[in-house]
Write a protein that holds these residues in place. Structure first.
Motif, PDB file in Angstrom:
ATOM      1  N   TYR A   1       0.828  -1.208   0.000  1.00 13.97           N
ATOM      2  CA  TYR A   1       0.000   0.000   0.000  1.00 13.97           C
ATOM      3  C   TYR A   1       0.864   1.261   0.000  1.00 13.97           C
ATOM      4  O   TYR A   1       0.563   2.240  -0.687  1.00 13.97           O
ATOM      5  CB  TYR A   1      -0.921  -0.027   1.220  1.00 13.97           C
ATOM      6  N   ILE A   2       1.945   1.244   0.771  1.00 11.26           N
ATOM      7  CA  ILE A   2       2.884   2.367   0.776  1.00 11.26           C
ATOM      8  C   ILE A   2       3.460   2.580  -0.624  1.00 11.26           C
ATOM      9  O   ILE A   2       3.495   3.704  -1.144  1.00 11.26           O
ATOM     10  CB  ILE A   2       4.018   2.119   1.786  1.00 11.26           C
ATOM     11  N   SER A   3       3.905   1.505  -1.251  1.00  7.07           N
ATOM     12  CA  SER A   3       4.506   1.600  -2.577  1.00  7.07           C
ATOM     13  C   SER A   3       3.514   2.145  -3.597  1.00  7.07           C
ATOM     14  O   SER A   3       3.857   3.016  -4.412  1.00  7.07           O
ATOM     15  CB  SER A   3       5.003   0.222  -3.025  1.00  7.07           C
ATOM     16  N   MET A   4       2.279   1.654  -3.537  1.00  6.71           N
ATOM     17  CA  MET A   4       1.264   2.105  -4.500  1.00  6.71           C
ATOM     18  C   MET A   4       0.921   3.572  -4.311  1.00  6.71           C
ATOM     19  O   MET A   4       0.759   4.329  -5.277  1.00  6.71           O
ATOM     20  CB  MET A   4       0.019   1.229  -4.365  1.00  6.71           C
ATOM     21  N   ASN A   5       0.811   4.003  -3.050  1.00  5.89           N
ATOM     22  CA  ASN A   5       0.476   5.401  -2.793  1.00  5.89           C
ATOM     23  C   ASN A   5       1.609   6.337  -3.179  1.00  5.89           C
ATOM     24  O   ASN A   5       1.366   7.406  -3.752  1.00  5.89           O
ATOM     25  CB  ASN A   5       0.132   5.581  -1.309  1.00  5.89           C
ATOM     26  N   LEU A   6       2.842   5.948  -2.869  1.00 10.29           N
ATOM     27  CA  LEU A   6       3.963   6.775  -3.263  1.00 10.29           C
ATOM     28  C   LEU A   6       4.064   6.878  -4.779  1.00 10.29           C
ATOM     29  O   LEU A   6       4.367   7.947  -5.330  1.00 10.29           O
ATOM     30  CB  LEU A   6       5.257   6.210  -2.683  1.00 10.29           C
ATOM     31  N   GLY A   7       3.813   5.752  -5.467  1.00 10.96           N
ATOM     32  CA  GLY A   7       3.813   5.786  -6.926  1.00 10.96           C
ATOM     33  C   GLY A   7       2.738   6.694  -7.476  1.00 10.96           C
ATOM     34  O   GLY A   7       2.971   7.466  -8.420  1.00 10.96           O
ATOM     35  N   THR A   8       1.550   6.646  -6.881  1.00 14.53           N
ATOM     36  CA  THR A   8       0.451   7.503  -7.323  1.00 14.53           C
ATOM     37  C   THR A   8       0.772   8.973  -7.105  1.00 14.53           C
ATOM     38  O   THR A   8       0.584   9.817  -7.991  1.00 14.53           O
ATOM     39  CB  THR A   8      -0.841   7.129  -6.577  1.00 14.53           C
ATOM     40  N   PHE A   9       1.285   9.298  -5.909  1.00 16.26           N
ATOM     41  CA  PHE A   9       1.632  10.688  -5.626  1.00 16.26           C
ATOM     42  C   PHE A   9       2.762  11.169  -6.525  1.00 16.26           C
ATOM     43  O   PHE A   9       2.766  12.330  -6.948  1.00 16.26           O
ATOM     44  CB  PHE A   9       2.021  10.840  -4.159  1.00 16.26           C
ATOM     45  N   ALA A  10       3.720  10.307  -6.810  1.00 14.92           N
ATOM     46  CA  ALA A  10       4.819  10.693  -7.698  1.00 14.92           C
ATOM     47  C   ALA A  10       4.294  11.042  -9.086  1.00 14.92           C
ATOM     48  O   ALA A  10       4.721  12.027  -9.699  1.00 14.92           O
ATOM     49  CB  ALA A  10       5.847   9.568  -7.773  1.00 14.92           C
TER      50      ALA A  10
END
Length: 394
Positions: free
Chosen positions: A279-288
């Motif tokens: 979930y952390i990885s997906m959210n960081l990717g989305t925000f990036a």
């Protein structure tokens, strides 16, 4: 004096946190004494402190569980994992914000101070072993989040979002501390978690009305931090008006509540940690992707996403994959994270919670697919807008 004594003789117990404290002091000194802001140097100091904290945390992995600072903190491998996740998220968050900060010419020192202080609060929360620490640590995290959402001071919508966030946050904190006061009184004045449990057993208050009221207030207070329905009203405004800095607030997912409740076995703990990492990885990717799009287009209005596929197909594909993974579609990582989580829920006979999780996942997929459709194809009624934007941008 007592605080200095504890830090001197028990500093090794919270060595990763001490690194942050030293870094915060160093950033403040540099900001106060230097006329010219050395932005690369400030980023280097912040990133180095995060990497050093991760290294210190990993070096302590084989240590036995300990309780220190007169019972205020407890460390074990389980809370070290959560500390590692928080540090990892902040370590990735700062580089993602570099270009945005430079382009908008906003104050860099304040941003770094807020992010690092929020990280420090999260780390202390992981090892908190008494009611005072468990209350103060999230407040440290929350206050920095309020300030981060107000970071774009000239944006009227940012001011409105921060006002809502601050008022609701203050109310939720009052509710939380009221719940803690019921626990404190029912356990005959104990504040440490284990002593509270022993006190409730000794006074036979563990099934009383007061404990039920305490848990209701605590659930409502913590619910604001997690932002599940119906405590999610602040989330859209704050996230809309602040793309950076807030990406480390990765607790804002109602499905993690299921993971926490499921976590009464080794499989439950493993499923929760695995899902949170994904979930952390997906959210960081989305925000990036959102920050990159905003830097290229000059706006984060979702209706302008119709030009993203034409402007940058790779960025559009990356954002689509992150959103699909958040929705839990196979064969992406989010699917396996949710599958493991729900499987452990079924093993624990928590069928109602698993059903709710599955239902909310299906509903979320609908909204993610709407954004993806806008990204890839655009809507027919927006074709004139798409052509106009492409002409202006290309």
């Amino acid at each position: 004096m007592k605080a200095f004594y504890l830090l001197l003789f028990h500093g090794s117990f919270i060595f990763p946190e001490c690194i942050f404290i030293f870094c915060l002091i160093l950033l403040l000194v540099i900001d106060l004494t230097s006329d010219q802001k050395d932005i690369p140097g400030l980023y280097f100091i912040s990133s180095t402190s995060l990497v050093m904290s991760i290294a210190a945390l990993l070096l302590r992995w084989r240590e036995e569980p300990m309780i220190g600072f007169s019972g205020n903190f407890q460390t074990n491998n389980f809370n070290k994992i959560f500390q590692f996740l928080i540090l990892l998220c902040s370590t990735l968050c700062i580089p993602l914000s570099v270009e945005y900060i430079e382009c908008t010419e906003m104050a860099i020192t304040e941003f770094l101070l807020f992010v690092l202080t929020a990280t420090l609060g999260g780390m202390f929360l992981c090892v908190g072993n008494d009611l005072i620490t468990i209350f103060v640590a999230p407040e440290c995290f929350s206050l920095c989040s309020y300030l981060l959402s107000r970071y774009t001071k000239r944006d009227v919508r940012s001011n409105e979002a921060t006002t809502k966030y601050l008022l609701m946050g203050g109310a939720s904190s009052s509710i939380l501390v009221h719940g803690f006061s019921w626990l404190y009184g029912s356990s005959e004045g104990e504040i440490e978690l284990q002593e509270i449990l022993n006190g409730l057993i000794n006074t036979q208050m563990y099934n009383s009305l007061g404990i039920s009221i305490a848990f209701i207030f605590i659930t409502v207070g913590i619910g604001f931090k997690l932002s599940p329905t119906p405590s999610h009203q602040w989330t859209p405004d704050v996230y809309e008006r602040h793309d950076i800095g807030e990406s480390h607030c990765y607790y804002s997912n109602k499905h993690e509540i299921i993971g926490i409740i499921v976590g009464d076995s080794n499989d439950g703990y493993a499923s929760m940690i695995t899902y949170m990492l994904f979930y952390i990885s997906m959210n960081l990717g989305t925000f990036a992707c959102i920050v990159s799009f905003r830097l290229r287009i000059g706006t984060d209005n979702i209706r302008y996403y119709v030009v993203l596929y034409t402007k940058d197909p790779f960025l559009a594909l990356s954002l689509a994959l992150c959103l699909l993974s958040l929705g839990g579609l196979p064969p992406l990582a989010g699917f396996f994270g949710k599958l493991h989580l729900f499987w452990c829920g079924c093993q624990a006979c928590l069928y109602l919670l698993v059903s709710i999780g599955l239902l909310t996942s299906v509903v979320s997929i609908y909204y993610y697919l709407k954004i993806i459709k806008l990204l890839i194809t655009g809507r027919n009624q927006e074709k004139p807008l798409k052509c106009e934007i492409i002409e202006d941008l290309l």
